[in-house]
Motif scaffolding. Structure first.
Motif, PDB file in Angstrom:
ATOM      1  N   TRP A  65       0.747  -1.006  -0.043  1.00 23.77           N
ATOM      2  CA  TRP A  65      -0.104  -0.009  -0.152  1.00 23.77           C
ATOM      3  C   TRP A  65       0.887   1.321  -0.052  1.00 23.77           C
ATOM      4  O   TRP A  65       0.504   2.299  -0.538  1.00 23.77           O
ATOM      5  CB  TRP A  65      -1.031   0.266   1.188  1.00 23.77           C
ATOM      6  CG  TRP A  65      -0.408   0.227   2.357  1.00 23.77           C
ATOM      7  CD1 TRP A  65       0.007  -0.855   3.526  1.00 23.77           C
ATOM      8  CD2 TRP A  65      -0.059   1.467   3.363  1.00 23.77           C
ATOM      9  NE1 TRP A  65       0.285  -0.286   4.653  1.00 23.77           N
ATOM     10  CE2 TRP A  65       0.364   1.045   4.599  1.00 23.77           C
ATOM     11  CE3 TRP A  65      -0.398   2.763   2.832  1.00 23.77           C
ATOM     12  CZ2 TRP A  65       0.565   2.138   5.463  1.00 23.77           C
ATOM     13  CZ3 TRP A  65      -0.090   3.748   3.811  1.00 23.77           C
ATOM     14  CH2 TRP A  65       0.712   3.517   5.058  1.00 23.77           C
TER      15      TRP A  65
ATOM     16  N   PHE B 132      -3.255   7.484   0.460  1.00 26.96           N
ATOM     17  CA  PHE B 132      -3.748   6.454   1.259  1.00 26.96           C
ATOM     18  C   PHE B 132      -4.992   6.673   1.902  1.00 26.96           C
ATOM     19  O   PHE B 132      -5.484   7.796   1.891  1.00 26.96           O
ATOM     20  CB  PHE B 132      -3.032   6.035   2.432  1.00 26.96           C
ATOM     21  CG  PHE B 132      -2.250   7.161   3.463  1.00 26.96           C
ATOM     22  CD1 PHE B 132      -3.384   7.571   4.315  1.00 26.96           C
ATOM     23  CD2 PHE B 132      -1.372   7.657   3.340  1.00 26.96           C
ATOM     24  CE1 PHE B 132      -2.943   8.578   5.264  1.00 26.96           C
ATOM     25  CE2 PHE B 132      -0.729   8.715   4.159  1.00 26.96           C
ATOM     26  CZ  PHE B 132      -1.595   9.177   5.195  1.00 26.96           C
TER      27      PHE B 132
ATOM     28  N   GLY C 153      -5.206  -2.164   1.248  1.00 24.33           N
ATOM     29  CA  GLY C 153      -4.372  -1.684   0.295  1.00 24.33           C
ATOM     30  C   GLY C 153      -3.418  -2.385  -0.442  1.00 24.33           C
ATOM     31  O   GLY C 153      -2.968  -2.695  -1.257  1.00 24.33           O
TER      32      GLY C 153
ATOM     33  N   SER D 206      -3.045  -3.666  -4.028  1.00 24.87           N
ATOM     34  CA  SER D 206      -2.035  -3.522  -4.574  1.00 24.87           C
ATOM     35  C   SER D 206      -1.263  -4.783  -5.344  1.00 24.87           C
ATOM     36  O   SER D 206      -0.783  -4.722  -6.480  1.00 24.87           O
ATOM     37  CB  SER D 206      -0.761  -3.022  -3.962  1.00 24.87           C
ATOM     38  OG  SER D 206      -0.139  -3.908  -2.730  1.00 24.87           O
TER      39      SER D 206
END
Length: 447
Positions: A198, A398, A408, A412
């Motif tokens: 992330w 974020f 995240g 990703s």
């Protein structure tokens, strides 16, 4: 219940069960006078370690023990240790993602109390946007070591040879056109992160999503990762790095891109403003003096650069907070910035933390190519309003929610798979949407 949910989220993100224990400092062989510091192994932190003997000489009763880890490893270990209150670390390197959340949870020591009682420290000298991002209820719970936004770095000499003019505020289409023109057998058009994490690929990609008009959630926490705006942004990013980016992009993060660009193998690089400490250092770079710096590229939303800081905090579980603060105040003080400049070179000064840094004559001279654009990028970042449309969260690269470490990271991995050609962007976003929906529902169910 709310605290328990947060604790579960951060510990799950670190990959540990709630019943797991954390080793105390004593089990690591540390003495009562040893301050154990968990740090990310970036270049500025390496510099700090090389100068730490100055601190120990001035404070002979305190010994320093550094634990340095890669970014993804550091996040997991520091999160688990701090959340569980194990007392493993006395100083932790965290960001403006963790600091306010952990302060709310009661996991960090209030550092404003220490700062106000330390002569000459001057917490008001920190760049206001960074200071606020590390604060909870008006007090700082971590202090910035360096701050950053994101900008575009490009080879001035190559652009001049190709007859391409880079504007101060470029669009992403202008960047893509330049990348296509400059891409060659010996030179990639652009470096972009593709590594899972992330804090890796999602950092630049989220700014692209934001400026394309996309968002993770709408105001009612309905996931939006399959929206036309997000799909267009992600397709643009993936196509750009696959067609004109570095080899092995799916495993390239900040460090790999820094090497590519500093060694003269890329015409452009969009990433953190802190990269200047690598690019403008003759010891690590072949492109010193050849780099131009422009604001983060845009589409719809202006000021698309992120806001980030690596900062130092003290876990509540530390039994040496006074000694820990002595080290933190040394490493984040104005005098440390001067020490780095005088001993290691002014281009290696930790950037973007203190306003006074930009008034030092030697630094102003060394940073004339990048200093003002760095400051403008940091001050112009909009974490409270990161997207074109309204959203229920804050944060540019974020989402400032505890679940984002895990969410995240999962998303990703999907994006990296698309960059690697293992799946389509549509399939990656469809799976990412499912992950996001699970988190969104927990917020929709809250009273």
């Amino acid at each position: 219940m709310r605290f328990a949910r947060k604790l579960a989220a951060v510990v799950a993100a670190a990959g540990l069960a709630l019943t797991a224990g954390c080793a105390g400092a004593g089990s690591l062989g540390a003495t009562d006078q040893t301050v154990t510091i968990a740090m990310v192994s970036n270049s500025q932190m390496t510099d700090a370690r090389s100068l730490a003997n100055r601190f120990e000489a001035a404070n002979p009763d305190i010994k320093l023990r550094f634990v340095t880890l890669s970014e993804n490893q550091a996040r997991a270990k520091i999160t688990a240790s701090t959340a569980m209150g194990g007392g493993e670390f006395d100083v932790v390197m965290i960001s403006n993602y963790e600091a306010p959340q952990w302060a709310e949870n009661g996991w960090l020591v209030n550092l404003s109390d220490y700062a106000r009682n330390t002569p000459g420290y001057d917490e008001n000298d920190f760049i206001p946007s960074l200071r606020e991002s590390l604060s909870y209820q008006g007090n700082m719970y971590a202090v910035p070591f360096y701050g950053e936004s994101s900008f575009l770095m490009y080879r001035k000499d190559l652009f001049e040879q190709a007859g391409i003019e880079m504007p101060h505020n470029p669009t992403w289409q202008q960047v893509a056109d330049a990348a296509a023109k400059l891409d060659s057998q010996d030179m990639v058009g652009i470096c972009l992160r593709g590594k899972p994490g992330w804090g890796e690929v999602l950092a630049p990609l989220d700014t692209v999503i934001n400026t394309f008009g996309g968002r993770w959630y709408d105001e009612k926490w309905n996931a939006q990762l399959t929206s036309p705006e997000v799909e267009k942004a992600v397709n643009f990013y993936v196509d750009l790095v696959r067609n004109h980016g570095e080899p092995g992009a799916a495993t390239s993060g900040f460090g790999e891109c820094a090497t590519q660009f500093a060694q003269g193998r890329a015409a452009m690089w969009y990433d953190a403003t802190s990269a200047v400490s690598v690019l403008e250092d003759p010891a690590s770079s072949k492109v010193v003096g050849k780099v131009g710096y422009a604001m983060a590229p845009t589409v719809e939303k202006p000021n698309s650069g992120w806001l980030y800081t690596w900062a130092l905090g003290i876990p509540k579980s530390s039994d040496k907070p006074d000694a820990a603060w002595k080290f933190i105040s040394w490493m984040t003080d104005q005098n440390y910035i001067k020490l780095v400049g005088e001993q290691l070179g002014w281009a290696r000064v930790p950037p973007g933390s203190r306003l006074s840094t930009y008034q030092i004559p030697q630094y102003k001279e060394a940073a004339k190519a990048f200093g003002q654009v760095t400051l403008d990028s940091i001050e112009g970042a909009t974490p409270a309003k990161p997207t074109v449309q309204p959203v229920p969260y804050t944060g540019v690269q974020f989402l400032a929610i505890p679940e984002f470490q895990d969410l995240g990271t999962r998303v990703s991995q999907q994006i990296s798979a698309a960059i690697a050609g293992q799946k389509s962007v549509a399939d990656a976003l469809e799976q990412s949407q499912k992950y996001a929906e699970v988190v969104g529902k927990t917020y929709q169910e809250k009273p």
